[in-house]
Design a protein around this motif. Structure first.
Motif, PDB file in Angstrom:
ATOM      1  N   THR A 222     -21.590   1.750  17.094  1.00 31.51           N
ATOM      2  CA  THR A 222     -22.416   0.869  17.920  1.00 31.51           C
ATOM      3  C   THR A 222     -21.656  -0.391  18.298  1.00 31.51           C
ATOM      4  O   THR A 222     -21.658  -0.812  19.467  1.00 31.51           O
ATOM      5  CB  THR A 222     -23.705   0.500  17.161  1.00 31.51           C
ATOM      6  OG1 THR A 222     -24.452   1.698  16.890  1.00 31.51           O
ATOM      7  CG2 THR A 222     -24.560  -0.470  17.948  1.00 31.51           C
ATOM      8  N   VAL A 223     -20.996  -1.008  17.332  1.00 31.93           N
ATOM      9  CA  VAL A 223     -20.246  -2.249  17.583  1.00 31.93           C
ATOM     10  C   VAL A 223     -19.117  -2.004  18.574  1.00 31.93           C
ATOM     11  O   VAL A 223     -18.919  -2.777  19.532  1.00 31.93           O
ATOM     12  CB  VAL A 223     -19.708  -2.833  16.261  1.00 31.93           C
ATOM     13  CG1 VAL A 223     -18.716  -3.954  16.526  1.00 31.93           C
ATOM     14  CG2 VAL A 223     -20.859  -3.345  15.398  1.00 31.93           C
ATOM     15  N   ASP A 224     -18.344  -0.936  18.374  1.00 28.78           N
ATOM     16  CA  ASP A 224     -17.240  -0.633  19.285  1.00 28.78           C
ATOM     17  C   ASP A 224     -17.729  -0.426  20.707  1.00 28.78           C
ATOM     18  O   ASP A 224     -17.117  -0.903  21.676  1.00 28.78           O
ATOM     19  CB  ASP A 224     -16.496   0.623  18.815  1.00 28.78           C
ATOM     20  CG  ASP A 224     -15.497   0.346  17.718  1.00 28.78           C
ATOM     21  OD1 ASP A 224     -15.417  -0.816  17.253  1.00 28.78           O
ATOM     22  OD2 ASP A 224     -14.786   1.286  17.300  1.00 28.78           O
ATOM     23  N   MET A 225     -18.831   0.295  20.865  1.00 28.55           N
ATOM     24  CA  MET A 225     -19.343   0.563  22.206  1.00 28.55           C
ATOM     25  C   MET A 225     -19.913  -0.704  22.849  1.00 28.55           C
ATOM     26  O   MET A 225     -19.772  -0.913  24.059  1.00 28.55           O
ATOM     27  CB  MET A 225     -20.389   1.678  22.149  1.00 28.55           C
ATOM     28  CG  MET A 225     -19.776   3.026  21.755  1.00 28.55           C
ATOM     29  SD  MET A 225     -20.962   4.403  21.710  1.00 28.55           S
ATOM     30  CE  MET A 225     -21.298   4.596  23.477  1.00 28.55           C
ATOM     31  N   LEU A 226     -20.534  -1.563  22.057  1.00 25.94           N
ATOM     32  CA  LEU A 226     -20.998  -2.852  22.587  1.00 25.94           C
ATOM     33  C   LEU A 226     -19.824  -3.692  23.084  1.00 25.94           C
ATOM     34  O   LEU A 226     -19.876  -4.265  24.179  1.00 25.94           O
ATOM     35  CB  LEU A 226     -21.759  -3.619  21.500  1.00 25.94           C
ATOM     36  CG  LEU A 226     -23.233  -3.290  21.308  1.00 25.94           C
ATOM     37  CD1 LEU A 226     -23.730  -3.799  19.967  1.00 25.94           C
ATOM     38  CD2 LEU A 226     -24.073  -3.890  22.450  1.00 25.94           C
ATOM     39  N   ARG A 227     -18.777  -3.761  22.290  1.00 25.37           N
ATOM     40  CA  ARG A 227     -17.617  -4.571  22.685  1.00 25.37           C
ATOM     41  C   ARG A 227     -16.965  -4.037  23.953  1.00 25.37           C
ATOM     42  O   ARG A 227     -16.573  -4.804  24.835  1.00 25.37           O
ATOM     43  CB  ARG A 227     -16.620  -4.621  21.526  1.00 25.37           C
ATOM     44  CG  ARG A 227     -17.057  -5.535  20.387  1.00 25.37           C
ATOM     45  CD  ARG A 227     -16.112  -5.436  19.197  1.00 25.37           C
ATOM     46  NE  ARG A 227     -16.423  -6.446  18.183  1.00 25.37           N
ATOM     47  CZ  ARG A 227     -16.034  -6.366  16.914  1.00 25.37           C
ATOM     48  NH1 ARG A 227     -15.315  -5.317  16.499  1.00 25.37           N
ATOM     49  NH2 ARG A 227     -16.360  -7.332  16.060  1.00 25.37           N
ATOM     50  N   THR A 228     -16.872  -2.714  24.047  1.00 27.18           N
ATOM     51  CA  THR A 228     -16.284  -2.122  25.241  1.00 27.18           C
ATOM     52  C   THR A 228     -17.125  -2.431  26.473  1.00 27.18           C
ATOM     53  O   THR A 228     -16.593  -2.546  27.584  1.00 27.18           O
ATOM     54  CB  THR A 228     -16.140  -0.606  25.064  1.00 27.18           C
ATOM     55  OG1 THR A 228     -15.361  -0.344  23.891  1.00 27.18           O
ATOM     56  CG2 THR A 228     -15.458   0.033  26.258  1.00 27.18           C
ATOM     57  N   ALA A 229     -18.435  -2.578  26.293  1.00 29.66           N
ATOM     58  CA  ALA A 229     -19.317  -2.920  27.403  1.00 29.66           C
ATOM     59  C   ALA A 229     -19.367  -4.423  27.673  1.00 29.66           C
ATOM     60  O   ALA A 229     -20.110  -4.868  28.554  1.00 29.66           O
ATOM     61  CB  ALA A 229     -20.732  -2.407  27.118  1.00 29.66           C
TER      62      ALA A 229
END
Length: 457
Positions: A222-229
């Motif tokens: 979740t954190v990785d995908m948030l940062r990528t967005a």
């Protein structure tokens, strides 16, 4: 037992005639697909999901977002260029954000990601959003999300159950801010708040105050995908406070996301190589990933196989011997049913620890595995936080699945080595792994016609 023929139908699990030797292309990750859909729906511009998983859980998520006003266009392309083309062809979904609104009714099925990730989204909608689902969904914990949203300013009617069904009365925005939750029963409580937090007026500070937090790789995903967005996220791993996650308010970017293969759904195929002393290749296995299924490389190697990761994918090779294992699965609990199936065929005792939270999944997975393996002649006992498995000669019989996809695939693994295993409701695998029976038969070199004849027999 239900009288629905689709649920009571028995699938004869194929017995392996020798070592398997196959390449199996596994569909996309459910966890990545459903997180990607939520983030795309909350973004400031349209985005793409390429090679998404098309399964019951992901289609429920897509339909729920559509009911709240989000546009999701599905395309299929065999080319590598042009609007809607996949990374190398295939399916792609274009997600077009819009003003979220009700009234709407969301069917969550029995999907934890839908029932937990979407109430925070609904709190941002203008109007009431009702959530309902399968009977089992009423029994799964949701109080962590409900109580947290109320603290953050949402209005929710659940008649005091802390569970489904419920109605979120969206006001078009949510204050956000600091909140304490006990997420020891599901890491999805944390992910649910983080995914929508960029749209909260104050963002969010989530502080876990309960016992050990399970399935940490899913929170990292979740954190990785948030940062990528484009969302700023502070985490314990980045030097922040233990068990505290902070997301600042921000505009999310529309992304072009290629969904990785679902590594947890690769488990039964890797297990087949281990159990039969064969070899299975999973194409496109990522070199770096936050998916819990990546732990299979180490776990199954310790149980008697070997693996090699190349540009072609992951190739796992069995030796013909299966060893027991003592392992803490708290971070990768969803792998427990498949590991238990392999352990029941091992040459020594296994202890699977750290998975008490599985009693609250699609079914009580610990009780179900104990009962079903023992009814085939096994020796499985529940512990406070897991299972103790002492291998014994197994025999055929009916393996009940309790509408749980991972129970069905675990039964198929046992059936490779034990003649006469019949799997009740193998169709439940469509929750996250569509066409599993055909994929399984293809791995074993059984024609679809022969497999269908076996099912009718």
């Amino acid at each position: 037992m239900t009288g629905n023929p689709a649920l009571t139908a028995l699938w004869p699990a194929p017995l392996a005639s020798g070592p398997v030797d196959a390449t199996v292309t596994v569909p996309g990750s459910k966890s990545v697909t459903n997180r990607g859909l939520v983030l795309a729906a909350l973004s400031a511009e349209p985005g793409w999901l390429r090679r998404p998983l098309r399964s019951r859980d992901t289609l429920l998520m897509a339909e729920a977002l559509r009911s709240m006003g989000v546009g999701i266009e599905e395309t299929v392309s065999s080319t590598t260029s042009g609007a809607g083309a996949g990374a190398d062809g295939g399916e792609a979904w274009r997600v077009i954000p819009a003003g979220l609104h009700g009234p709407a009714t969301v069917d969550v099925g029995n999907a934890g990601t839908v029932m937990r990730f979407l109430p925070p989204v609904a709190a941002l909608a203008d109007g009431p959003i009702r959530f309902d689902g399968d009977p089992r969904s009423y029994e799964r914990p949701l109080n962590g999300v409900i109580d947290a949203l109320r603290t953050l300013g949402a209005r929710i009617d659940d008649d005091g159950r802390g569970a489904l069904p419920l109605t979120v009365h969206g006001g078009g925005a949510l204050d956000g801010g600091p909140v304490e939750i006990d997420a020891s029963s599901s890491s999805q409580f944390v992910s649910a708040l983080l995914l929508s937090a960029p749209r909260f007026n104050q963002g969010v500070e989530v502080r876990h105050v309960g016992n050990a937090l399970p399935s940490l790789p899913h929170i990292r995903m979740t954190v990785d995908m948030l940062r990528t967005a484009g969302a700023p996220v502070d985490t314990p791993e980045a030097g922040g406070e233990p068990n505290v996650w902070r997301v600042a308010p921000s505009a999310l970017l529309g992304r072009d996301l290629v969904v990785e293969p679902d590594l947890s759904n690769a488990q039964p195929f890797l297990a087949a190589a281990l159990v039969t002393g064969g070899r299975v290749t999973i194409p496109d296995w990522p070199e770096r990933t936050t998916q819990p299924g990546d732990a299979l490389r180490d776990i199954f190697t310790e149980m008697g196989g070997s693996c090699e990761l190349t540009d072609r994918g992951l190739t796992f090779t069995g030796t013909g011997r299966v060893h027991g294992i003592d392992v803490d699965l708290s971070d990768v609990g969803e792998l427990t049913p498949g590991i238990a199936a392999v352990a029941a065929l091992a040459d020594s005792e296994s202890v699977l620890r750290g998975v008490a939270h599985l009693r609250l999944h699609e079914t009580d997975r610990l009780a179900a595995l104990t009962k079903e393996i023992n009814e085939l002649g096994g020796d499985v006992t529940e512990t406070e936080d897991g299972l103790r498995i002492r291998p014994r000669p197994l025999h055929g019989g009916i393996f009940h699945t309790y509408d749980d996809h991972r129970l069905a695939t675990a039964a198929a693994v046992i059936g490779l080595a034990v003649e006469g295993v019949q799997v009740e409701n193998v169709a439940t695998t469509a929750k996250t792994l569509p066409d599993f029976p055909d994929l399984w038969s293809g791995m074993l070199g059984i024609s679809s016609g022969a497999a269908a004849a076996a099912r009718r027999a």
